[in-house]
Write a protein that holds these residues in place. Structure first.
Motif, short mmCIF file in Angstrom:
data_model
loop_
_atom_site.label_atom_id
_atom_site.label_comp_id
_atom_site.label_asym_id
_atom_site.label_seq_id
_atom_site.Cartn_x
_atom_site.Cartn_y
_atom_site.Cartn_z
N ASN A 30 30.68 28.08 32.52
CA ASN A 30 31.68 28.92 31.89
C ASN A 30 33.07 28.32 32.07
O ASN A 30 33.34 27.69 33.10
N PRO A 31 33.97 28.50 31.10
CA PRO A 31 35.34 27.99 31.26
C PRO A 31 35.99 28.51 32.54
O PRO A 31 35.93 29.70 32.85
N ILE A 32 36.58 27.59 33.29
CA ILE A 32 37.22 27.94 34.55
C ILE A 32 38.35 26.95 34.80
O ILE A 32 38.37 25.86 34.24
N ALA A 33 39.31 27.35 35.61
CA ALA A 33 40.45 26.48 35.93
C ALA A 33 40.63 26.42 37.44
O ALA A 33 40.31 27.36 38.15
N PHE A 34 41.15 25.30 37.92
CA PHE A 34 41.45 25.10 39.34
C PHE A 34 42.93 24.76 39.50
O PHE A 34 43.55 24.20 38.59
N ASP A 35 43.48 25.09 40.66
CA ASP A 35 44.89 24.75 40.90
C ASP A 35 44.99 23.38 41.56
O ASP A 35 45.69 23.18 42.54
N CYS A 36 44.27 22.42 41.00
CA CYS A 36 44.37 21.03 41.41
C CYS A 36 44.08 20.18 40.19
O CYS A 36 43.59 20.67 39.17
#
Length: 314
Positions: A30-36
């Protein structure tokens, strides 16, 4: 999985600015984002990716580059094996600073240069199968070092391996024209290094992000969010951008897009209702925002992923 996922951390749970993970996937992500910053090197197989660069196929010889807080989902076409490098953004800015030290007045100049020169949030670079094969021993060793956790006596080796990998990949990157910014006032104090996992430092930023994630359908405004953490709207924008690299409302848009993708995959609800459920009363506006974030309309995304299984980690 939350944006501030623990996955990029080392096995010991201690923060490291360089973490590598190799895995094979047979099910959708699933679409996901990381703070890196993420560099995903395709080692074998193939997949269809959804992100700001659009809807594209990747296979061996491709490297996916994602800026902080950039959504990306994947549909393996059978299966795919990748090595993902999770890189702390401040660590990368420090490397830019030393690379161009003769031109910069302080670390803030390096941050401005990094933001301007590497402003593309998501891109796929084609380094070719031969070059990708050349990276494999370095990626394997980086992965092994990450499994053992950050060890000071091995950090220089990990850093050397990373630089070798970047030396191959960076020449293929799309960059934007940039000039070194002018001298700032002498009162500017360089930011301290972050001894942490890939999560924002300020408690106010974490609290606002959690409020948004807990209720993305709410019609949040910056003044309302600022009041929740006892900051002025301008202070909140500054604190939040420093933590997440984007303004609170842009973060809200990203979360709504992520939730919309999950509902498109897991339900048969009409798109108009899904848009309303995540906080967008105007279905046409929701479709534009969704396409901007994942490179496909909600209809096209649902048609493509229909019948696919999925996991919530990336």
């Amino acid at each position: 999985m939350q944006l501030s996922s623990l996955k990029p951390s080392s096995a010991s749970g201690t923060f490291s600015p360089i973490v590598a993970r190799t895995e094979s996937r047979h099910t959708a992500v699933n679409p996901i984002a990381f703070d890196c910053v993420k560099l995903i090197v395709v080692r074998a197989g193939g997949a269809r990716l959804f992100s700001a660069f659009g809807n594209h196929h990747v296979n061996i010889g491709d490297v996916v580059m994602l800026a902080t807080n950039t959504l990306c989902g994947a549909e393996p076409e059978g299966w795919i094996t990748t090595t993902t490098l999770y890189l702390d953004r401040d660590y990368l800015i420090d490397q830019v600073f030393w690379q161009y030290a003769a031109q910069f007045c302080d670390r803030h100049n390096a941050r401005d240069f990094f933001d301007a020169h590497y402003s593309t949030p998501a891109q796929i670079v084609h380094i070719g199968e031969d070059r990708a094969g050349h990276l494999m021993p370095w990626l394997d060793e980086l992965t092994a070092l990450s499994l053992d956790g950050p060890q000071p006596e091995r950090f220089l080796r990990a850093q050397a391996l990373l630089f070798s990998v970047l030396d191959v990949i960076v020449p293929f990157m799309t960059t934007t024209a940039a000039t070194v910014s002018g001298r700032r006032g002498s009162t500017v104090i360089p930011a301290a290094p972050r001894h942490r996992q890939f999560t924002p430092l300020r408690v106010e930023a974490r609290h606002i992000a959690q409020l948004i994630r807990d209720d993305p359908a709410h019609q949040w405004t910056v003044p309302e969010l600022a009041e929740a953490v006892h900051l002025s709207p301008s202070q909140l924008r500054r604190v939040f951008v420093e933590a997440f690299g984007k303004a609170p409302i842009a973060y809200l848009t990203m979360v709504r897009t992520e939730r919309m993708a999950q509902l498109l995959r897991s339900t048969v609800l009409p798109i108009k209702q899904i848009a309303a459920d995540v906080g967008w009363a105007d279905a046409d506006f929701a479709a534009r925002q969704f396409r901007r974030g994942l490179g496909a309309t909600p209809t096209a995304y649902r048609q493509f992923v229909c019948g696919s299984g999925s996991d919530d980690a990336a």
